[in-house]
Write a protein that holds these residues in place. Structure first.
Motif, short mmCIF file in Angstrom:
data_model
loop_
_atom_site.label_atom_id
_atom_site.label_comp_id
_atom_site.label_asym_id
_atom_site.label_seq_id
_atom_site.Cartn_x
_atom_site.Cartn_y
_atom_site.Cartn_z
N ASN A 242 0.80 -1.23 0.00
CA ASN A 242 0.00 0.00 0.00
C ASN A 242 0.83 1.27 0.00
O ASN A 242 0.32 2.33 -0.37
CB ASN A 242 -0.94 0.02 1.21
N ASN A 243 2.08 1.20 0.43
CA ASN A 243 2.85 2.43 0.64
C ASN A 243 4.22 2.47 -0.02
O ASN A 243 4.79 3.55 -0.15
CB ASN A 243 3.06 2.65 2.14
N CYS A 244 4.77 1.34 -0.40
CA CYS A 244 6.18 1.30 -0.78
C CYS A 244 6.47 0.76 -2.17
O CYS A 244 7.46 1.15 -2.79
CB CYS A 244 6.98 0.49 0.23
N THR A 245 5.66 -0.19 -2.64
CA THR A 245 6.03 -0.88 -3.87
C THR A 245 5.85 -0.05 -5.13
O THR A 245 6.34 -0.45 -6.18
CB THR A 245 5.28 -2.23 -4.02
N SER A 246 5.22 1.11 -5.02
CA SER A 246 5.16 1.96 -6.21
C SER A 246 6.56 2.42 -6.60
O SER A 246 6.86 2.64 -7.76
CB SER A 246 4.23 3.16 -6.00
N CYS A 247 7.46 2.54 -5.63
CA CYS A 247 8.87 2.88 -5.89
C CYS A 247 9.79 1.67 -5.73
O CYS A 247 10.81 1.58 -6.40
CB CYS A 247 9.35 3.98 -4.93
N HIS A 248 9.43 0.76 -4.83
CA HIS A 248 10.30 -0.38 -4.51
C HIS A 248 9.66 -1.70 -4.93
O HIS A 248 9.72 -2.68 -4.20
CB HIS A 248 10.60 -0.42 -3.01
N GLY A 249 9.04 -1.70 -6.11
CA GLY A 249 8.40 -2.92 -6.56
C GLY A 249 8.87 -3.41 -7.91
O GLY A 249 8.49 -4.48 -8.35
N GLY A 250 9.71 -2.65 -8.56
CA GLY A 250 10.16 -3.10 -9.87
C GLY A 250 11.25 -2.22 -10.45
O GLY A 250 11.69 -2.41 -11.56
N SER A 251 11.66 -1.23 -9.69
CA SER A 251 12.75 -0.38 -10.15
C SER A 251 13.65 -0.07 -8.97
O SER A 251 13.28 -0.26 -7.82
CB SER A 251 12.20 0.93 -10.74
N GLY A 252 14.83 0.43 -9.25
CA GLY A 252 15.77 0.71 -8.17
C GLY A 252 16.46 -0.55 -7.70
O GLY A 252 16.41 -1.59 -8.37
N SER A 253 17.09 -0.47 -6.56
CA SER A 253 17.86 -1.63 -6.10
C SER A 253 17.23 -2.39 -4.95
O SER A 253 17.68 -3.47 -4.60
CB SER A 253 19.27 -1.18 -5.71
N LEU A 254 16.21 -1.84 -4.33
CA LEU A 254 15.53 -2.53 -3.22
C LEU A 254 14.09 -2.81 -3.63
O LEU A 254 13.35 -1.90 -3.95
CB LEU A 254 15.55 -1.67 -1.95
N PHE A 255 13.75 -4.08 -3.61
CA PHE A 255 12.38 -4.47 -3.94
C PHE A 255 11.68 -4.91 -2.67
O PHE A 255 12.22 -5.72 -1.90
CB PHE A 255 12.38 -5.62 -4.96
N LEU A 256 10.48 -4.38 -2.44
CA LEU A 256 9.70 -4.72 -1.26
C LEU A 256 8.41 -5.44 -1.64
O LEU A 256 7.42 -5.34 -0.95
CB LEU A 256 9.39 -3.45 -0.45
#
Length: 111
Positions: free
Chosen positions: A34-48
């Motif tokens: 709900n809060n994090c995977t829009s940035c950390h769900g498929g890009s960058g180096s940390l996936f949540l």
């Protein structure tokens, strides 16, 4: 037994059930979804987006130190309000506390 004794036993039983159940990773993943995977769900180096990815860490290395929320990078960032960034609302105190509880209880995938 007096009726007051029943109340004390009920409160004690409730306390024990909360202590035994602990934090459930599904609730943690819901917070991330709900809060994090829009940035950390498929890009960058940390996936949540999954337990395996959360525990794998990212470009900053390990982000969860099992049993130690205070020294876990992920918890530090949500606790101090740096994450989620920008105009996104911070996580609630209850969400931050639940993440800390999950980490402190061992950061397990299942309770």
């Amino acid at each position: 037994m007096k009726s007051g004794s029943h109340s004390i036993i009920s409160i004690f039983s409730l306390f024990i059930s909360f202590a035994i159940c602990g934090a459930d990773y599904d609730e943690i993943q819901t917070i991330f979804d709900n809060n994090c995977t829009s940035c950390h769900g498929g890009s960058g180096s940390l996936f949540l987006d999954s337990y395996a990815h959360v525990m794998a860490g990212g470009g900053s290395g390990e982000v969860i130190i099992s049993g130690n929320s205070a020294n876990s990078y992920l918890w530090q960032r949500v606790n101090n309000g740096e994450m989620p960034p920008g105009l996104n609302p911070d996580l609630s105190n209850a969400e931050v506390s639940l993440i800390a509880q999950w980490i402190d209880e061992g950061a397990n995938e299942s309770s």
